[in-house]
Design an enzyme around this catalytic site. Structure first.
Site, PDB file in Angstrom:
ATOM      1  N   HIS A   1      -8.550  -3.466   1.519  1.00 36.15           N
ATOM      2  CA  HIS A   1      -7.698  -3.319   2.511  1.00 36.15           C
ATOM      3  C   HIS A   1      -7.626  -4.485   3.489  1.00 36.15           C
ATOM      4  O   HIS A   1      -8.703  -4.924   3.917  1.00 36.15           O
ATOM      5  CB  HIS A   1      -8.268  -1.958   3.490  1.00 36.15           C
TER       6      HIS A   1
ATOM      7  N   ARG B   1       0.108  -3.117  14.027  1.00 37.26           N
ATOM      8  CA  ARG B   1       1.022  -4.278  13.907  1.00 37.26           C
ATOM      9  C   ARG B   1       2.472  -3.731  14.321  1.00 37.26           C
ATOM     10  O   ARG B   1       3.321  -4.371  14.867  1.00 37.26           O
ATOM     11  CB  ARG B   1       1.104  -4.811  12.507  1.00 37.26           C
TER      12      ARG B   1
END
Lengths: 338, 322, 252
Positions: free
Chosen positions: B250, B270
């Protein structure tokens, strides 16, 4: 994004602990962050007193799941290789997820292959085996000697320190983004570590002693690390959970290849093996233009749209034999100048 | 060796007590076998409990268009076609039955308004497909199977006079070697963590369900048990490993402080305005944008223009033979 | 900022032991388990500690920190002052194996005595239908991570080994409640079993278990008290008992 993060860290512009910064604090108000990301805000606050509304997070590539594992027969979950009576299911087995696992497929994988396959497969094998294989006393004695060895190494190394070195090596050199140079370096370092792991020492007694447990676990960690590094060096393409900076594209020719690890006297060997051919009935579940991304033209001649008009018609009438279709398709493609 | 070693005999030994190990143990016991389960932690504490998202099974409870063929397609795409097709097929076909089976053991999944098992969307799955229990689906799986094993042990107590007549759990025990007789499995050797004493289980069949290898990496979401024991012991016994280069990372896990190291940060940070910065405080992603575009173009470039013969119909997935 | 913390850790086995003092480096944002791990890696490699996920999900690293039952992975070091000595001891209610590891087999023995879920005979797999609102009551109890902190803190068995044979403890009471409230469990005597075989009557609702539960399960209010109340109902009014079962079926 992953590649960018990796490049920054390797260029020495990473955070103090080997990651990079993920900053939402300077970009949004605390109220906004708490409202949009409530569980994350609370988790980090509670576990680490990290306030994501006030400071940036230090993030980096995190190892999550290994797709690779014991090569098994898909129907019985019996391990391949030179051993009988061994079965594998779950993360320790390989093949099910290919180069990248979809979220949610691991829990169902456990259930399907654990129960229907490995459990049933092992029970059936145990029923039909007849005479039970015998454990040799000499093998038990050898296992005892191996297990007690960490207690006999008076000037041996701290297993916790060795583990940390191994982990750093794998993180830095066999991580998210790989290159041939780094992988070769990793393999060299693993070989150096191997000698030292054989000298890992346990202190104290045998009852619930983590230093002993870890000293024994290191053998396994080292072996799987060697497999990962060597296979990663051999696969010269990028696909799913294997990204090579020096071979950034997915290559249909490499798709036809599985890399198999086996052990001999000289260590871990990696060999190429043809991937089992997907039957036409399953290939036909996809549109052919999607498959071009993954497969070679030759393979796609088996697809329902892989051949000429007549060949497709014949197939839909159920009158075509695969081999005939394949040949017709090949000729058709040649005619079109593909 | 002067040391006295406990030696017991079973039909099937299962190494590992996560979801796969417990499933295998239940199946082997239901086939009438005497089963030993060996696990490094306490019974019920496997890494499976960390799985939050859910279990994928094309039950079609939320979207009736879902079926095993769609699930199969998604799995192959996700794996970039390196999957063993037969495993992906078996998995997609049998997953719903396995989920429903858990309900008969007492599992309580979240429900749809009609009272069926609810299914949620997840990356790479075309339809809502993941059976779930809030964010603790893995725990529900483990607990359910742990309790099913207890119920089988209760049956054995009733029928044979002992809870352990057909299933015995060796908790906090580590297997260090698979023992063989020629090219056949003959048993396993290991130690009890509590006492440090050794034991040997004779068995013609061994199921490895020992989990993954994450602890070989510094930053990992995996627990301490993930030291690749099953992988390594299989190799040592002569089995082969496949696809070992394929490891899921990840890109955004916490690396510091240690108390949260390995905990994954969701993409939504994000999406909600979070930006990546380097040690100079610069938003370095801008430097890589052209690369990203290039990568996308390359990706597309591999596809061929679609050429069809005259009169040929564009195929639809629905037209495919089962 | 990092600092050197004063740590006092119990070391020993079933034959006895003592608190040992250590000085261990602590960094910002760390939890007790991080510091125990550093101690293990640098000063005491054979220090026995049970742990697994290090994320508050598995319930392995239960211990007593400054006398309070806690998960070590969920106890931040900055909840103590830098001058304070942090004392870590094993769970008191269970026999010590070594150092911080205790023998928790009591809990597994009690689990073996707990009658299992009984599937409804008339339904095949895949035919189960339950309303979300009905499963939620049991789901609360199924959040249990089996850290056994509730068992450890319960004064019925803490310092009272003599009560252990007759008392299953809060962990098993929520299991009984969970099955009792399961919309499709076919067994009909969960409460009686809790009262007669699990020692539910010995609980006098001091809520200590609820206070230490890291999952925030309302053990006393949502499981123990309703079970106690309904045991009384059933004992005196068979019609209430019958009605509740019929209603449950109809609503399922």
């Amino acid at each position: 994004m992953a590649r960018a993060i990796n490049s920054e860290i390797k260029a020495g512009r990473g955070s103090p602990h080997g990651g990079i910064f993920l900053d939402i604090a300077s970009r949004r108000t605390p109220e906004y962050i708490r409202k949009r990301l409530p569980s994350m805000y609370h988790q980090f606050k509670e576990l680490a007193d990290v306030d994501i509304t006030a400071e940036p997070m230090e993030i980096g590539p995190t190892c999550h799941y290994v797709m690779g594992g014991v090569e098994v027969d898909p129907d019985s979950a019996a391990a391949r290789g030179s051993i009988e009576g061994l079965f594998a299911a779950g993360e320790v087995s390989g093949g099910m997820h290919g180069s990248n696992r979809l979220g949610g497929n691991s829990l169902s994988d456990l259930l399907v292959f654990g129960r229907r396959r490995a459990g049933v497969g092992a029970a059936e094998y145990a029923t039909k085996i007849g005479e039970r294989p015998k454990v040799a006393q000499s093998d038990v004695d050898e296992a005892v000697t191996e297990a007690l060895a960490p207690f006999t190494r008076d000037s041996g190394e701290n297993p916790f320190a060795l583990q940390a070195e191994l982990q750093q090596n794998m993180n830095d050199l066999v991580g998210l983004i790989r290159t041939a140079d780094e992988l070769e370096q990793a393999i060299k370092r693993l070989q150096e570590l191997a000698a030292r792991v054989h000298n890992a020492a346990a202190t104290g007694g045998r009852a619930y002693n983590p230093s002993w447990h870890l000293a024994l676990d290191l053998r396994n960690m080292l072996l799987v690390s060697e497999c990962a590094a060597k296979a990663a060096l051999m696969r010269q393409e990028s696909r799913g959970g294997h990204t090579r900076d020096d071979f950034p594209k997915m290559d249909p020719v490499w798709r036809k290849v599985n890399l198999i690890c086996k052990l001999d006297e000289s260590g871990v060997q990696v060999v190429k093996q043809d991937i089992p051919e997907i039957p036409t009935r399953l290939l036909d579940l996809f549109e052919i233009d999607e498959l071009h991304k993954y497969m070679t033209d030759e393979e796609l001649t088996r697809h329902r749209d892989g051949g000429s008009l007549s060949d497709t018609t014949a197939a839909s009438e159920g009158g075509a034999v695969n081999g005939v279709r394949r040949e017709t398709a090949r000729l058709a493609r040649r005619r079109r100048g593909w | 060796m002067s040391e006295e070693i406990e030696r017991l005999s079973y039909d099937v030994v299962v190494v590992g007590a996560g979801g796969a190990g417990l499933s295998a143990a239940i199946a082997a016991r239901q086939a009438g076998k005497r089963v030993a389960i060996v696990c490094k932690s306490l019974f019920g504490k496997a890494h499976t409990v960390m799985a939050e998202g859910g279990a994928a099974a094309a039950m079609g409870n939320v979207n009736p268009n879902d079926n095993w063929e769609v699930h199969f397609r998604d799995t192959m795409r996700g794996g970039k076609f390196l999957n063993h097709w037969r495993m992906a097929e078996v998995h997609a076909k049998e997953a719903p039955d396995r989920i429903w089976e858990l309900e008969t053991y007492g599992a309580l999944f979240d429900r749809t308004p009609e009272g069926k098992i609810s299914q949620r969307n997840f990356g790479g799955h075309e339809y809502p497909r993941l059976a779930h229990v809030g964010d603790r689906t893995g725990l529900e799986l483990i607990r359910t199977m742990q309790q099913k094993i207890v119920s089988l042990q209760q049956e054995d107590k009733r029928d044979h006079g002992s809870y352990e007549s057909h299933i015995r759990v060796f908790a906090e025990a580590t297997i260090t070697r698979l023992l063989t007789d020629g090219n056949k499995i003959a048993g396993v050797f290991g130690y009890q963590r509590k006492t440090g004493e050794f034991f040997c289980l004779d068995a013609p069949a061994v199921v490895l369900a020992a989990g993954g290898i994450g602890k070989s990496f510094k930053v990992t979401s995996n627990s301490w048990e993930y030291t690749g024991d099953g992988h390594a012991m299989a190799l040592l016994a002569g089995a082969t490993l496949i696809n070992m280069e394929c490891i899921q990372f990840h890109p955004t896990g916490m690396v510091w402080p240690p108390s949260v190291r390995g905990i994954l940060v969701t993409e939504s940070v994000r999406g909600d305005g979070g930006v990546l910065k380097n040690s100079e405080g610069k938003r370095f992603m801008f430097n890589y944008v052209p690369e990203v575009f290039k990568a996308v173009r390359d990706h597309r470039g591999r596809g061929r223009p679609l050429v069809r013969g005259p009169g040929q119909q564009p195929a639809s997935p629905g037209a495919a033979a089962p | 900022m990092g600092y050197d913390a004063k740590l006092r850790v119990w070391r020993g086995d079933d034959e006895g032991g003592e608190l040992k003092d250590f000085t261990v480096e602590v960094n910002e944002g760390e939890v007790v388990l991080d510091v125990i791990h550093r101690l293990q890696a640098t000063q005491a490699p054979d220090l026995a500690v049970r742990w697994n996920c290090k994320a508050g999900k598995c319930g392995s690293c239960s211990a007593e920190v400054n006398g309070r039952p806690r998960l070590m992975c969920m106890t931040r070091m900055n909840t103590f002052t830098e001058q304070e000595t942090v004392t870590v001891t094993p769970l008191r209610t269970f026999p010590v194996v070594r150092d911080l590891v205790t023998d928790v087999s009591f809990n597994y023995e009690k689990a073996l005595e707990m009658p299992a879920f009984q599937p409804p005979a008339e339904l095949k797999p895949g035919e189960y239908r339950m309303a979300q609102v009905d499963v939620e009551r049991s789901q609360e109890f199924r959040k249990c991570i089996e850290c056994f902190l509730c068992q450890n803190t319960c004064h019925v068995v803490r310092d009272h080994d003599e009560n252990k044979p007759a008392f299953s403890g809060p962990r098993m009471f929520i299991r009984a409640a969970e099955l009792d409230m399961h919309p499709l469990d076919a067994a009909e005597n969960r409460k009686e079993f809790a009262q007669e075989s699990q020692g539910l009557g010995m609980c006098n609702i001091t809520k200590c278990c609820t206070e230490v539960c890291p999952e925030g399960i309302h053990i006393t209010d949502n499981a123990i008290i309703p079970m106690k109340e309904r045991v009384v109902d059933r004992k005196y009014d068979p019609l209430v008992w019958l009605g509740s079962k019929i209603f449950k079926r109809a609503g399922a």
